[in-house]
Design a protein around this motif. Structure first.
Motif, PDB file in Angstrom:
ATOM      1  N   LEU A 289       0.805  -1.223   0.000  1.00 22.55           N
ATOM      2  CA  LEU A 289       0.000   0.000   0.000  1.00 22.55           C
ATOM      3  C   LEU A 289       0.842   1.279   0.000  1.00 22.55           C
ATOM      4  O   LEU A 289       0.527   2.207  -0.745  1.00 22.55           O
ATOM      5  CB  LEU A 289      -0.972   0.014   1.182  1.00 22.55           C
TER       6      LEU A 289
ATOM      7  N   TYR B 207     -11.180   2.754 -10.039  1.00 23.08           N
ATOM      8  CA  TYR B 207     -10.450   3.772 -10.787  1.00 23.08           C
ATOM      9  C   TYR B 207     -11.205   4.195 -12.054  1.00 23.08           C
ATOM     10  O   TYR B 207     -11.252   5.363 -12.395  1.00 23.08           O
ATOM     11  CB  TYR B 207      -9.067   3.262 -11.207  1.00 23.08           C
TER      12      TYR B 207
ATOM     13  N   SER C  60       3.798  -4.070  -9.838  1.00 22.42           N
ATOM     14  CA  SER C  60       2.832  -5.018  -9.280  1.00 22.42           C
ATOM     15  C   SER C  60       3.051  -6.417  -9.848  1.00 22.42           C
ATOM     16  O   SER C  60       2.757  -7.411  -9.184  1.00 22.42           O
ATOM     17  CB  SER C  60       1.397  -4.557  -9.569  1.00 22.42           C
TER      18      SER C  60
ATOM     19  N   SER D  18       3.494   1.839  -1.385  1.00 21.10           N
ATOM     20  CA  SER D  18       4.066   2.013  -2.724  1.00 21.10           C
ATOM     21  C   SER D  18       3.001   2.326  -3.765  1.00 21.10           C
ATOM     22  O   SER D  18       3.316   2.516  -4.939  1.00 21.10           O
ATOM     23  CB  SER D  18       4.832   0.743  -3.136  1.00 21.10           C
ATOM     24  N   HIS D  19       1.730   2.350  -3.354  1.00 19.61           N
ATOM     25  CA  HIS D  19       0.595   2.656  -4.242  1.00 19.61           C
ATOM     26  C   HIS D  19       0.531   1.731  -5.450  1.00 19.61           C
ATOM     27  O   HIS D  19       0.378   2.157  -6.585  1.00 19.61           O
ATOM     28  CB  HIS D  19       0.630   4.115  -4.697  1.00 19.61           C
TER      29      HIS D  19
ATOM     30  N   SER E  53       0.968   0.924   7.970  1.00 19.35           N
ATOM     31  CA  SER E  53       1.193   1.491   6.643  1.00 19.35           C
ATOM     32  C   SER E  53       2.068   2.738   6.781  1.00 19.35           C
ATOM     33  O   SER E  53       1.766   3.646   7.540  1.00 19.35           O
ATOM     34  CB  SER E  53      -0.143   1.862   6.000  1.00 19.35           C
TER      35      SER E  53
ATOM     36  N   ARG F 208       4.145   2.468 -13.653  1.00 25.48           N
ATOM     37  CA  ARG F 208       4.495   2.115 -12.276  1.00 25.48           C
ATOM     38  C   ARG F 208       3.778   0.832 -11.847  1.00 25.48           C
ATOM     39  O   ARG F 208       4.272   0.078 -11.012  1.00 25.48           O
ATOM     40  CB  ARG F 208       4.130   3.281 -11.363  1.00 25.48           C
TER      41      ARG F 208
END
Length: 193
Positions: free
Chosen positions: A24, A42, A169, A26-27, A92, A165
């Motif tokens: 989290l 999103y 993931s 690191s988004h 976090s 980015r």
């Protein structure tokens, strides 16, 4: 049953530490149904929790017709994981590491937790439960199935959101898939039960 609950609890803590402590901050996006729910949020503004529950329902209905043990352990794993993630949310931002270190460490924590659950035929979410059932039907390693599904979710996110980015993931997904494969393949690994 007590040993299963204990294993699910320990696995949930590992998953919660991986998600809250490393992923989290690191988004980044997880794979599976959480990843799909995030993409729906999103793109169309759908509520994350409601989308996640709606996506899980068909899988749990399938699980109840497939094997009651999978259904109950999957439900238990999902519930305890969700509670663990909520309870450990305060960590976090506690760790201040470079992005790649967060990705690797987070993936190792999550992958170990997921692998522990899958080893006792439990899961931290519907997609892992579906992978567990597909694994049993077709005799394919469950970690490999999770890796394929999660990779598809992440690549969809990269394509739709046009955010490079998100490719980090994929590293998380790869590590989780490898760890889950190791935990479910090597019989000598003991997982409390």
């Amino acid at each position: 049953m007590i040993k299963s609950i204990f294993t699910i609890g320990v696995a949930s803590v590992l998953i919660a530490v991986g998600v809250n402590g490393f992923v989290l901050p690191s988004h980044l996006v997880n794979g599976g149904l959480w990843g799909i729910s995030l993409l729906a949020n999103y793109l169309w503004g759908y509520k994350l929790a409601i989308t996640f529950v709606c996506l899980n329902l068909p899988i749990y209905f399938l699980a109840i017709t497939f094997d009651l043990n999978y259904f109950f352990k999957g439900l238990l794993g999902t519930f305890i994981s969700a509670v663990g993630i909520n309870l450990l949310f305060p960590i976090s931002g506690f760790f201040h590491l470079p992005l790649l270190a967060n990705v690797v460490i987070g993936g190792l924590f999550i992958g170990t937790g997921v692998g522990m659950m899958l080893r006792i035929h439990a899961s931290p979410g519907g997609m892992d439960l579906l992978a567990l059932m597909v694994s049993k039907w077709f005799s394919i390693n469950v970690g490999f199935i999770i890796l394929l599904i999660d990779t598809a979710v992440i690549l969809t996110g990269v394509f739709v959101l046009k955010d490079e980015r998100m490719l980090y993931s994929l590293v998380i997904v790869g590590i989780v898939g490898i760890m889950a494969s190791i935990m479910t393949s090597i019989k000598s690994i003991k997982v409390f039960v």
